[in-house]
Design a protein around this motif. Structure first.
Motif, short mmCIF file in Angstrom:
data_model
loop_
_atom_site.label_atom_id
_atom_site.label_comp_id
_atom_site.label_asym_id
_atom_site.label_seq_id
_atom_site.Cartn_x
_atom_site.Cartn_y
_atom_site.Cartn_z
N UNK A 122 0.83 -1.21 0.00
CA UNK A 122 0.00 0.00 0.00
C UNK A 122 0.87 1.26 0.00
N UNK A 123 1.85 1.32 0.89
CA UNK A 123 2.68 2.52 1.03
C UNK A 123 3.49 2.80 -0.24
N UNK A 124 4.19 1.78 -0.75
CA UNK A 124 5.00 1.96 -1.94
C UNK A 124 4.14 2.22 -3.18
N UNK A 125 2.98 1.57 -3.23
CA UNK A 125 2.07 1.79 -4.35
C UNK A 125 1.56 3.22 -4.39
N UNK A 126 1.13 3.74 -3.23
CA UNK A 126 0.65 5.12 -3.16
C UNK A 126 1.76 6.09 -3.50
N UNK A 135 1.82 7.45 10.63
CA UNK A 135 2.36 7.55 9.27
C UNK A 135 1.28 7.36 8.21
N UNK A 136 0.41 6.36 8.40
CA UNK A 136 -0.65 6.12 7.41
C UNK A 136 -1.71 7.22 7.44
N UNK A 137 -1.98 7.79 8.61
CA UNK A 137 -2.91 8.92 8.69
C UNK A 137 -2.34 10.12 7.93
N UNK A 138 -1.04 10.40 8.13
CA UNK A 138 -0.39 11.49 7.41
C UNK A 138 -0.41 11.25 5.90
N UNK A 139 -0.17 10.00 5.50
CA UNK A 139 -0.18 9.67 4.07
C UNK A 139 -1.56 9.89 3.46
N UNK A 140 -2.61 9.54 4.22
CA UNK A 140 -3.98 9.78 3.75
C UNK A 140 -4.25 11.28 3.61
N UNK A 141 -3.84 12.06 4.60
CA UNK A 141 -4.03 13.51 4.55
C UNK A 141 -3.31 14.11 3.35
N UNK A 142 -2.14 13.58 3.05
CA UNK A 142 -1.38 14.05 1.88
C UNK A 142 -2.20 13.82 0.60
N UNK A 143 -2.75 12.62 0.45
CA UNK A 143 -3.53 12.30 -0.75
C UNK A 143 -4.78 13.17 -0.87
N UNK A 144 -5.42 13.44 0.26
CA UNK A 144 -6.62 14.27 0.23
C UNK A 144 -6.30 15.74 -0.07
N UNK A 161 -8.38 9.03 -15.74
CA UNK A 161 -8.94 9.07 -17.09
C UNK A 161 -10.46 9.00 -17.09
N UNK A 162 -11.02 8.16 -16.20
CA UNK A 162 -12.47 7.95 -16.19
C UNK A 162 -13.22 8.98 -15.35
N UNK A 163 -12.57 9.51 -14.33
CA UNK A 163 -13.24 10.44 -13.43
C UNK A 163 -12.49 11.77 -13.37
N UNK A 164 -11.53 11.88 -12.46
CA UNK A 164 -10.76 13.12 -12.34
C UNK A 164 -9.52 12.87 -11.50
N UNK A 165 -8.61 13.84 -11.53
CA UNK A 165 -7.42 13.75 -10.71
C UNK A 165 -7.78 13.71 -9.23
N UNK A 166 -8.76 14.52 -8.85
CA UNK A 166 -9.18 14.58 -7.44
C UNK A 166 -9.68 13.23 -6.96
N UNK A 167 -10.51 12.57 -7.77
CA UNK A 167 -11.02 11.25 -7.40
C UNK A 167 -9.87 10.25 -7.25
N UNK A 168 -8.91 10.33 -8.14
CA UNK A 168 -7.76 9.42 -8.09
C UNK A 168 -7.02 9.56 -6.77
N UNK A 169 -6.78 10.80 -6.35
CA UNK A 169 -6.07 11.04 -5.09
C UNK A 169 -6.91 10.65 -3.89
N UNK A 170 -8.21 10.88 -3.96
CA UNK A 170 -9.09 10.51 -2.85
C UNK A 170 -9.08 9.00 -2.63
N UNK A 171 -9.13 8.24 -3.71
CA UNK A 171 -9.08 6.77 -3.60
C UNK A 171 -7.75 6.34 -3.00
#
Length: 387
Positions: A214-218, A276-285, A354-364
């Motif tokens: 998960x971490x390396x993939x994100x 660390x995972x909480x911070x990583x989620x906040x970064x993506x959002x 491609x199917x939705x948006x950059x924002x959706x990609x980061x939210x996921x």
């Protein structure tokens, strides 16, 4: 004193190795696009690096546990890192870079031997501290590559960067010759397969593998990929992408240094992983919502926590209860699991964009980070930092 000298020399070898592997990376895609290589083939070129690692790391680990000298593998890895860029210099085309990335992927597959060798070299120190130093040296090599490429690409072009990669790989290879040769506990051919079966029964290793997946993939899908696209969309200065990557790598080096210090022992692995995972989620959002480049610069510090602290802890914990005779196999399995994440997550993120948006990609991606946090909360057992 002699052992300290060997440790310093080995760290320099690691820095040179990863410099050779990454000095050309920031400009690889723009270079291939500029010489009219099709976008679909560029994807194959980039993917070849991770794909070859995914295929090789488990069998290479089994072979090393059977009866292959780790020093020999390290020498081979540094040599291949140099040869990879020779391919790029001699054949500055899509095919040349494809061959180069295959060689680079094979070279990176030997990283398991670097890890096992370093643990043997500093056997009197905790695995977490050793992994922190390894990750720091890894990131220093990448950081040096990013800085050199950003400063000199316009002057020496891609060919010049690749020549620097060749020189770094060859110098690292020469330095490995004088490294001490250690005796490791080897398995028979039959026991190598038994070791592999037992490794897949190792709950701790598999949990750490999923968390690293998960971490390396994100990280590959965001920090090393689509974050640059966000920077382009806000019309930031041309130097912003390179500076953003440098800030991330500086953060990774800093936090890896903290991991290798005694200070980190004050906190439990579980609590560090959760934060660390909480911070990583906040970064993506936050990244797709950031409209100012200075805010993105600030946010780039966060994935450095993941690379510098979280990843080092997962590496150490994954092999914490693995016997010496199966250590390379276990390391290979762990690395193959997270290499799969490095391959799949960018593809998944690209499809979402491609199917939705950059924002959706980061939210996921942020939701997946929170899933990693849930895995830690539910399954992680409190471990001693001395593992």
């Amino acid at each position: 004193m002699k052992n300290k000298h060997q440790i310093i020399k080995f760290i320099i070898i690691i820095i040179l190795f990863w410099f050779a592997q990454y000095v050309y990376v920031p400009y690889q895609t723009p270079f291939l696009a500029a010489i009219n290589v099709a976008s679909s083939f560029i994807g194959i070129v980039v993917g070849a690096y991770g794909f070859s690692q995914m295929l090789l790391r488990i069998p290479l680990g089994m072979l090393a546990d059977w009866h292959l000298n780790h020093k020999l593998l390290i020498t081979l890895g540094t040599l291949l890192a140099g040869l990879a860029s020779i391919m790029r210099v001699l054949f500055p085309s899509g095919i040349g870079f494809l061959l180069g990335n295959i060689f680079s992927g094979i070279a990176s597959s030997t990283w398991l031997s670097f890890m096992v060798y370093f643990l043997k070299l500093r056997s009197d120190v905790s695995k977490v501290e050793n992994m922190g130093i390894l990750v720091m040296a890894n990131n220093l090599g990448m950081l040096l590559g990013f800085v050199i490429s950003s400063l000199f690409y316009e002057k020496i072009a891609m060919k010049g960067l690749c020549i620097l990669g060749v020189l770094a790989g060859i110098l690292a290879c020469i330095m490995t010759i004088t490294l001490p040769t250690f005796q490791f506990s080897y398995s028979s051919g039959k026991n190598s397969f038994i070791n592999l079966i037992n490794v897949f029964k190792n709950k701790t290793l598999l949990i750490c593998g999923v968390l690293a997946f998960i971490q390396q993939g994100i990280q590959m899908a965001t920090t090393m990929s689509f974050t640059s696209q966000v920077i382009k969309e806000i019309n930031a200065p041309s130097y912003a992408e390179g500076l953003s990557s440098i800030i991330y790598m500086c953060s990774a080096v800093l936090f890896a240094r903290i991991t290798s210090s005694k200070y980190i022992a004050k906190f439990s692995d579980r609590s560090i992983l959760i934060v660390s995972y909480i911070l990583l989620a906040l970064y993506c959002f936050a990244i797709p919502l950031a409209r100012q480049i200075y805010l993105i610069y600030l946010l780039q510090v966060i994935p450095g926590v993941g690379t510098g602290i979280l990843f080092a802890i997962l590496n150490a914990a994954a092999i914490s209860n693995v016997p010496q005779k199966a250590l390379s196999t276990a390391t290979g399995v762990f690395q193959s699991i997270y290499a799969l994440g490095m391959t799949l997550f960018p593809i998944f993120a690209g499809q979402l964009r491609a199917q939705y948006s950059m924002t959706i990609s980061f939210i996921v991606m942020g939701i997946l980070a929170l899933m990693g946090n849930c895995i830690v909360i539910i399954f992680w057992q409190k471990k001693s930092n001395n593992n």
